[in-house]
Design a protein around this motif. Structure first.
Motif: not given
Length: 365
Positions: A60, A63, A86, A89-90, A94
């Protein structure tokens, strides 16, 4: 009996059934076994273990970080792992579950490919992967398990004698989890033409560890747990595993033909694992480092049990007939399952996998 009635034994049992169903079709067996392993590992509940919850918090935070921020680049320490966090997540709003599924898929596909290409006993290979704890390890230590899976491709580069590809995979693994750089000497060791070159390396490595063990342990603790020290090792895990690895090396020398290139490569990898494991008396960090080499037990065991040799003139020191080999295979597999039970289930409350045994569930439960 409760420790025998869990999803991990179920996966092992299903794999055994698949091995019987597809006994004449290696490709179908490997694909079906891979699907089962990916399903269970990839769809596990994302907070059933403390390490997973820590990874989720990191996921998290990555992100929100910029791509070129210190959080992601981290001075080269685990940069690719943080970047993968990342990216997913992006891309998924997430969704940490997607990261778990991607890493599980990469890990299992890598070992399935190497089993399909080089193992003469695919079921035994999957059995070794489970019984020596690598499958369960991937349920909670996702960073190292991802790096280990990349090193499986590096192992294939050794078998095919592709040195540039080998170093490329090791570099990728190292930037996922920096301790994976411990695998860098593997290519030169396996392809060394003189035995004394290997012996000299082992002597130098032993001296380095003995002289600089405190510095090594401190550095590795930072890389593994961001400064946390490893918990003290148990009496069962260290001495027993070290002796087991040494025994496997000597058994391999007697039961398999060392002139077989693939077997010789895996023998050297297991021997290196046994050397590193011997230093686990200093700290459990060495067990983690040894695992980068020891994971190739998935090929080493089938080579031993099948007594691989290239021609009738190149036979093992102690050759066995077909019936004897089958009996040895059964005994070896039973011993591996006993080891699996004792380490991962009988003493589950004493090791990191406790929550995985007691609290396993799928993400939708």
């Amino acid at each position: 009996m409760k420790n025998l009635l869990n999803v991990y034994w179920a996966v092992l049992a299903i794999t055994g059934v698949l091995a019987i169903i597809f006994r004449d079709d290696k490709k179908k067996f490997v694909i079906s076994a891979a699907i089962v392993h990916i399903f269970v590992c990839g769809f596990r509940y994302d907070s059933m273990h403390g390490d997973l919850m820590a990874y989720k918090r990191g996921f998290e935070s990555f992100a929100q970080a910029d791509w070129l921020s210190k959080t992601i680049l981290s001075d080269g320490k685990n940069t690719l792992f943080y970047g993968l966090n990342k990216l997913i997540a992006n891309s998924t709003n997430n969704n940490f579950q997607v990261l778990l599924f991607v890493i599980a898929s990469i890990s299992i596909i890598s070992i399935s490919i190497i089993i399909y290409r080089y193992s003469e006993m695919p079921f035994v290979s999957y059995l070794m992967w489970s019984c020596f704890g690598f499958y369960m390890f991937g349920f909670y230590s996702i960073k190292q398990s991802l790096a280990m899976s990349i090193l499986m491709f590096a192992g294939m580069a050794i078998f095919e004698k592709k040195h540039i590809l080998f170093y490329a995979f090791v570099i990728i693994a190292g930037f996922i989890h920096m301790p994976a750089f411990v695998f860098l000497p593997a290519y030169e060791l396996c392809l060394a033409k003189k035995l004394r070159t290997i012996i000299y390396f082992y002597i130098i490595l032993a001296l380095i560890v003995i002289l600089f063990r405190n510095q090594i342990v401190g550095t590795m603790a930072d890389l593994y747990y961001d400064g946390e020290k490893f918990s003290s090792i148990t009496s069962f895990g260290v001495g027993g595993k070290s002796l087991m690895l040494i025994a496997l090396v000597f058994v391999g020398i007697f039961l398999c033909n060392i002139k077989n290139d693939y077997f010789r490569y895996t023998l050297i990898l297991i021997a290196t694992a046994s050397l590193i494991q011997m230093f686990s008396v200093y700290d459990n960090v060495f067990t983690r480092l040894a695992d980068y080499y020891f994971q190739f037990i998935i090929l080493y065991a089938p080579f031993i049990l099948n007594q691989s040799h290239e021609s009738n003139n190149d036979v093992p020191i102690m050759p066995f007939n077909e019936r004897s080999r089958k009996l040895i295979t059964v005994l070896f597999c039973v011993m591996a399952m006993v080891f699996y039970y004792r380490v991962n289930f009988l003493h589950a409350s004493d090791v990191a996998v406790d929550n995985l045994v007691a609290n396993f569930k799928f993400f939708w439960q």
